[in-house]
Design a protein around this motif. Sequence first.
Motif, PDB file in Angstrom:
ATOM      1  N   GLY A 295      -4.666  -4.991  14.944  1.00  0.00           N
ATOM      2  CA  GLY A 295      -4.739  -3.730  15.669  1.00  0.00           C
ATOM      3  C   GLY A 295      -3.409  -3.205  16.148  1.00  0.00           C
ATOM      4  N   SER A 296      -2.349  -3.969  15.966  1.00  0.00           N
ATOM      5  CA  SER A 296      -1.011  -3.550  16.404  1.00  0.00           C
ATOM      6  C   SER A 296      -0.115  -3.370  15.186  1.00  0.00           C
ATOM      7  CB  SER A 296      -0.405  -4.588  17.359  1.00  0.00           C
ATOM      8  OG  SER A 296      -1.198  -4.739  18.514  1.00  0.00           O
ATOM      9  N   ALA A 297      -0.224  -2.221  14.553  1.00  0.00           N
ATOM     10  CA  ALA A 297       0.606  -1.945  13.380  1.00  0.00           C
ATOM     11  C   ALA A 297       2.063  -1.834  13.789  1.00  0.00           C
ATOM     12  CB  ALA A 297       0.148  -0.668  12.704  1.00  0.00           C
ATOM     13  N   GLY A 298       2.944  -2.261  12.885  1.00  0.00           N
ATOM     14  CA  GLY A 298       4.370  -2.194  13.162  1.00  0.00           C
ATOM     15  C   GLY A 298       5.026  -1.074  12.390  1.00  0.00           C
ATOM     16  N   ALA A 299       6.172  -1.352  11.804  1.00  0.00           N
ATOM     17  CA  ALA A 299       6.893  -0.340  11.034  1.00  0.00           C
ATOM     18  C   ALA A 299       6.126   0.056   9.779  1.00  0.00           C
ATOM     19  CB  ALA A 299       8.276  -0.876  10.659  1.00  0.00           C
ATOM     20  N   PHE A 300       5.251  -0.821   9.314  1.00  0.00           N
ATOM     21  CA  PHE A 300       4.481  -0.565   8.104  1.00  0.00           C
ATOM     22  C   PHE A 300       3.006  -0.452   8.497  1.00  0.00           C
ATOM     23  CE2 PHE A 300       8.358  -2.759   7.126  1.00  0.00           C
ATOM     24  CZ  PHE A 300       8.912  -1.958   6.143  1.00  0.00           C
ATOM     25  N   LYS A 301       2.440   0.714   8.275  1.00  0.00           N
ATOM     26  CA  LYS A 301       1.116   1.020   8.793  1.00  0.00           C
ATOM     27  C   LYS A 301       0.032   0.147   8.185  1.00  0.00           C
ATOM     28  CE  LYS A 301       0.023   4.808   5.572  1.00  0.00           C
ATOM     29  NZ  LYS A 301      -0.334   6.252   5.482  1.00  0.00           N
ATOM     30  N   ASP A 302      -1.030  -0.067   8.954  1.00  0.00           N
ATOM     31  CA  ASP A 302      -2.191  -0.808   8.472  1.00  0.00           C
ATOM     32  C   ASP A 302      -2.933  -0.009   7.414  1.00  0.00           C
ATOM     33  OD1 ASP A 302      -1.553  -2.748  10.280  1.00  0.00           O
ATOM     34  OD2 ASP A 302      -3.253  -2.412  11.619  1.00  0.00           O
ATOM     35  N   GLN A 303      -3.621  -0.740   6.528  1.00  0.00           N
ATOM     36  CA  GLN A 303      -4.411  -0.155   5.449  1.00  0.00           C
ATOM     37  C   GLN A 303      -3.687   0.951   4.674  1.00  0.00           C
ATOM     38  OE1 GLN A 303      -6.805   0.235   8.605  1.00  0.00           O
ATOM     39  NE2 GLN A 303      -7.301  -1.923   8.341  1.00  0.00           N
ATOM     40  N   PRO A 304      -2.502   0.648   4.137  1.00  0.00           N
ATOM     41  CA  PRO A 304      -1.794   1.672   3.360  1.00  0.00           C
ATOM     42  C   PRO A 304      -2.565   2.014   2.092  1.00  0.00           C
ATOM     43  CG  PRO A 304      -0.773  -0.471   3.052  1.00  0.00           C
ATOM     44  CD  PRO A 304      -1.800  -0.642   4.125  1.00  0.00           C
ATOM     45  N   ALA A 305      -2.334   3.194   1.572  1.00  0.00           N
ATOM     46  CA  ALA A 305      -3.076   3.662   0.404  1.00  0.00           C
ATOM     47  C   ALA A 305      -2.900   2.738  -0.794  1.00  0.00           C
ATOM     48  CB  ALA A 305      -2.626   5.079   0.046  1.00  0.00           C
ATOM     49  N   GLU A 306      -1.703   2.176  -0.944  1.00  0.00           N
ATOM     50  CA  GLU A 306      -1.456   1.323  -2.110  1.00  0.00           C
ATOM     51  C   GLU A 306      -2.198  -0.009  -2.036  1.00  0.00           C
ATOM     52  OE1 GLU A 306       2.208   1.064   0.634  1.00  0.00           O
ATOM     53  OE2 GLU A 306       0.794   2.590  -0.103  1.00  0.00           O
ATOM     54  N   ASP A 307      -2.570  -0.438  -0.823  1.00  0.00           N
ATOM     55  CA  ASP A 307      -3.354  -1.664  -0.658  1.00  0.00           C
ATOM     56  C   ASP A 307      -4.040  -1.651   0.717  1.00  0.00           C
ATOM     57  OD1 ASP A 307      -4.522  -4.139  -0.562  1.00  0.00           O
ATOM     58  OD2 ASP A 307      -2.723  -5.264  -1.111  1.00  0.00           O
ATOM     59  N   PRO A 308      -5.252  -1.102   0.790  1.00  0.00           N
ATOM     60  CA  PRO A 308      -5.960  -0.989   2.078  1.00  0.00           C
ATOM     61  C   PRO A 308      -6.294  -2.326   2.734  1.00  0.00           C
ATOM     62  CG  PRO A 308      -6.903   0.500   0.442  1.00  0.00           C
ATOM     63  CD  PRO A 308      -5.968  -0.412  -0.295  1.00  0.00           C
ATOM     64  N   SER A 309      -6.138  -3.435   2.008  1.00  0.00           N
ATOM     65  CA  SER A 309      -6.441  -4.741   2.605  1.00  0.00           C
ATOM     66  C   SER A 309      -5.324  -5.222   3.528  1.00  0.00           C
ATOM     67  CB  SER A 309      -6.673  -5.789   1.505  1.00  0.00           C
ATOM     68  OG  SER A 309      -5.461  -6.096   0.828  1.00  0.00           O
ATOM     69  N   GLU A 310      -4.163  -4.580   3.458  1.00  0.00           N
ATOM     70  CA  GLU A 310      -3.031  -5.005   4.270  1.00  0.00           C
ATOM     71  C   GLU A 310      -3.129  -4.436   5.683  1.00  0.00           C
ATOM     72  OE1 GLU A 310       0.262  -5.448   0.670  1.00  0.00           O
ATOM     73  OE2 GLU A 310       0.457  -3.821   2.117  1.00  0.00           O
ATOM     74  N   ALA A 311      -2.987  -5.324   6.674  1.00  0.00           N
ATOM     75  CA  ALA A 311      -3.027  -4.914   8.075  1.00  0.00           C
ATOM     76  C   ALA A 311      -2.566  -6.073   8.941  1.00  0.00           C
ATOM     77  CB  ALA A 311      -4.432  -4.483   8.481  1.00  0.00           C
ATOM     78  N   SER A 312      -2.058  -5.774  10.124  1.00  0.00           N
ATOM     79  CA  SER A 312      -1.616  -6.826  11.036  1.00  0.00           C
ATOM     80  C   SER A 312      -2.769  -7.772  11.324  1.00  0.00           C
ATOM     81  CB  SER A 312      -1.108  -6.203  12.344  1.00  0.00           C
ATOM     82  OG  SER A 312       0.019  -5.395  12.107  1.00  0.00           O
ATOM     83  N   LYS A 313      -2.475  -9.084  11.334  1.00  0.00           N
ATOM     84  CA  LYS A 313      -3.545 -10.067  11.460  1.00  0.00           C
ATOM     85  C   LYS A 313      -3.132 -11.329  12.213  1.00  0.00           C
ATOM     86  CE  LYS A 313      -4.020 -10.252   6.940  1.00  0.00           C
ATOM     87  NZ  LYS A 313      -2.939  -9.401   6.393  1.00  0.00           N
TER      88      LYS A 313
END
Length: 428
Positions: free
Chosen positions: A198-216
Amino acid sequence: MSLDARRARRFAAPSAAAVAAAVVTMVVNPTLGASASAPQAKAKTPTAKNVIFINGDGMGAATRQAARLHLAGLGGQLAMDKLPVSGQLTTEPDDPKAVVTDSAAAATAWATGEKTYNGAISVDVDGNPLATLGRQAKAAGKATGLVTTAQVTDASPAAFFSNTANRSAQDEIARQYIEVSKPDVILGGGEDWWLPAGSAGAFKDQPAEDPSEASKGTKGDLIKKAKKAGYSYVNSADQLSRAKNGKLLGLFANEEMFQQRSEGQGDVYSPVVGLSTMTSKALGTLDKNKKGFFLMVEEEGVDEFAHANNGARVLQSMQELEKTVAVARAYVATHPDTLLVITGDHETGGLAVEESDAADESGTGVSAEDGPFGIRGSEKKFYIDWTTSGHTGVDVPVTAVGPLSDRFTGKHPNTHVYDVLRQSLTRR
């Protein structure tokens, strides 16, 4: 050395004094002399002030051959193949369920001198933590660093600077970097593991190129903790170029610094900062330590794109690895007291270099042929034939230059890397 003997060296939380004492007791100084009455003189043992260890993850002999043809041409040589010493490493793990290694077990063999099960990060087969080269180098007063196009907490760099029974615990690995092993330079991807969900950094969560990526992460805001521990934090090429000397943390992607997919299915190799640029910055930073340094460098794209049987991106990753080797060789040219070693942890894809042959059964899926690929300076072309989307158990080449590099001549188990690098890093 027997497995029992290797296990006897393990310890959970080594102190600098304990490591130094162990080094002293384990080193033997050979002597010369024709007889007992003749004066004995200490043999001169070569030493390395600095060590640069480069891993082309998933890079086997055929991978290097394909890259050589594509980048250097018929009769040409890669920069990594111009090193004067060459040999081979075997790669099998000590795993009751497997004969082919993963990156975690292979890197553990390099970093600790002990074989273990797949998925283990510098723990033995019983889960006990092992002494790592990263911490031993730090105990010897050297600066330490890691550079990778994977997550900085991925298996290969993690084995040199952390201990965990499961390679998936990347937030725990990040915590150990900051609180325990404290490498001076940490550059690569994997921001997701340094921040809580829930705390995205410089690189946003769920980017279009890979929605599975997110802070964890589950260890709190480790970037904030790193700053409190004295690290400068950067997340762009411009910030990296302007970073001052001192402890440095750079995270340039949510996860890996590329999108590892099959050709034409969203595959992208375009890191925010190239491996060669990160390596150059790391060398310039670590070089300030008067006692020398240990730097682990990794190109992850070779492995990940081979898993996807994507020959074009494998060759692109190998091109960046070549640029990185050129950076390392330029440093060695002006710092001859540096040991440079280049190898791969295992081979990925069962890659074979083949002629163009319409009569050959190309197959589909993982047995499909890939190409054609051009040969530099020639009208000829070659194909890559894949046999698997996984790892294989073939030997991997190792090339080296600098003090103690001759010890890589011949065929050795991958634990031999630890034996040579440890002596280089701890014997002065």
